[in-house]
Write an enzyme that holds these catalytic residues in place. Structure first.
Site, PDB file in Angstrom:
ATOM      1  CG  LEU A   1      -2.144   0.886   1.221  1.00 16.24           C
ATOM      2  CD1 LEU A   1      -3.072   0.484   0.069  1.00 16.24           C
ATOM      3  CD2 LEU A   1      -2.896   0.783   2.540  1.00 16.24           C
ATOM      4  CG  ASP A   2       1.357   3.595  -3.626  1.00 18.01           C
ATOM      5  OD1 ASP A   2       2.124   2.636  -3.736  1.00 18.01           O
ATOM      6  OD2 ASP A   2       0.759   4.122  -4.590  1.00 18.01           O
ATOM      7  NE  ARG A   3       5.984   8.653   1.848  1.00 15.16           N
ATOM      8  CZ  ARG A   3       5.599   9.910   2.055  1.00 15.16           C
ATOM      9  NH1 ARG A   3       5.164  10.275   3.249  1.00 15.16           N
ATOM     10  NH2 ARG A   3       5.644  10.796   1.088  1.00 15.16           N
TER      11      ARG A   3
END
Length: 313
Positions: A148-150
């Site tokens: 999950l992208d930052r």
């Protein structure tokens, strides 16, 4: 790669380093084997001081695959793996915390906040979900089983036990998990119909931040539904809510596909234009939320459905 014989330190996993030579296939198999561990570390870390290199053996607890400590003048095992704890500097705290949504013997499901990385990556090693929860919950084996992208918020699943980890990881590898996201973006122009499926070929150039759409066989597929205008409407611009389903799992896929439709997700600092954002600027969170995850549990055979407790806006 064998499992590290060193447990995490302060929630941070030991670093693995493979020696040159050996008969197994590796990028270093063709290189000459140094005579000693000290000579090898000099070759691997030429800009470090000798004291720093020796520190990998002492404070870093450097050992071989069996967990046996190594000495400076020991011979190098050709193609062998060695493990050590590298020094990790302090990091400015990200002022947001993950929230536990579900927990059992095998899994921990959390709502990851915007701006907090999922796993150690580049600038953020201590300030990520995995490292924090390993320390806070006393779970040294905790590992995230998907990405999950930052700057994306929402559901993140972590594995608590090594014994069942591979079973759950294969769900994602075999695309047996259904994930949906919610996003806020401009209202669609007249003539752009939904639901729609976007297919394209995505490539991330080496050293670049943006993922690019290029000619060729599609490797990324997203399903997009328009849910309607945001109520109440934004005072500054017409905003709509969308449901996004990534059929594939390419990096930045949903963000690229929305931007390609002329509907960039609100707060996106990279698409369609890379603004080179300061990672400690929290003023404009990306309006993208991992909202649901569904799968059949491979251990119990029961259906699983997790829903986020977070909201956009």
């Amino acid at each position: 790669m064998p499992r590290s014989p060193l447990p995490p330190r302060e929630g941070i996993s030991a670093t693995a380093l493979r020696a040159p030579g050996g008969k197994a296939t590796s990028a270093k198999a063709h290189l000459p084997v140094p005579e000693t561990i000290g000579q090898w570390l000099h070759d691997e870390f030429p800009t470090a001081t000798e004291a720093q290199r020796r520190g990998l053996l002492s404070t870093g607890q450097m050992c071989d695959e069996l967990g046996e400590p190594v000495a400076w003048d020991d011979p190098v095992s050709p193609g062998g793996f060695y493990f050590f704890h590298r020094p990790v500097p302090a990091e400015e705290r990200i002022p947001f915390d993950p929230v536990i949504v579900f927990e059992d013997e095998d899994l921990l499901v959390v709502d990851k906040p915007h701006f907090l990385a999922s796993t150690p990556n580049g600038r953020f090693v201590r300030e990520c979900v995995v490292t924090r929860l390993r320390v806070d919950l006393g779970l040294p084996d905790l590992v995230a089983i998907h990405r999950l992208d930052r700057i994306t918020a929402g559901l993140l699943i972590l594995s608590k036990r090594v014994e069942t980890r591979g079973t759950y990881q294969r769900l994602f590898q075999d695309r047996l998990v259904t994930k949906t996201y919610r996003a806020l973006a401009p209202l669609p122009p007249a003539g752009l119909e939904f639901p729609r499926e976007v297919r394209s070929r995505l490539v991330k150039p080496r050293g670049g931040r943006q993922v690019l759409e290029v000619e060729g066989e599609p490797n990324a597929v997203s399903r997009i539904r328009f849910l309607g205008p945001v109520d109440p409407p934004s005072p500054r611009r017409a905003v709509g809510e969308y449901e996004l389903e990534p059929v594939t799992g390419r990096t930045h896929q949903l963000r690229v596909h929305m931007a390609s439709l002329g509907l960039p997700i609100l707060g996106d600092p990279v698409y369609p234009v890379d603004l080179c954002p300061d990672p400690y600027d929290f003023s404009s969170p990306l309006q993208l939320l991992a909202s649901t995850i569904d799968f059949t549990d491979p251990v119990t055979g029961e259906p699983r459905r997790f829903e986020t407790t977070l909201r956009l806006g």
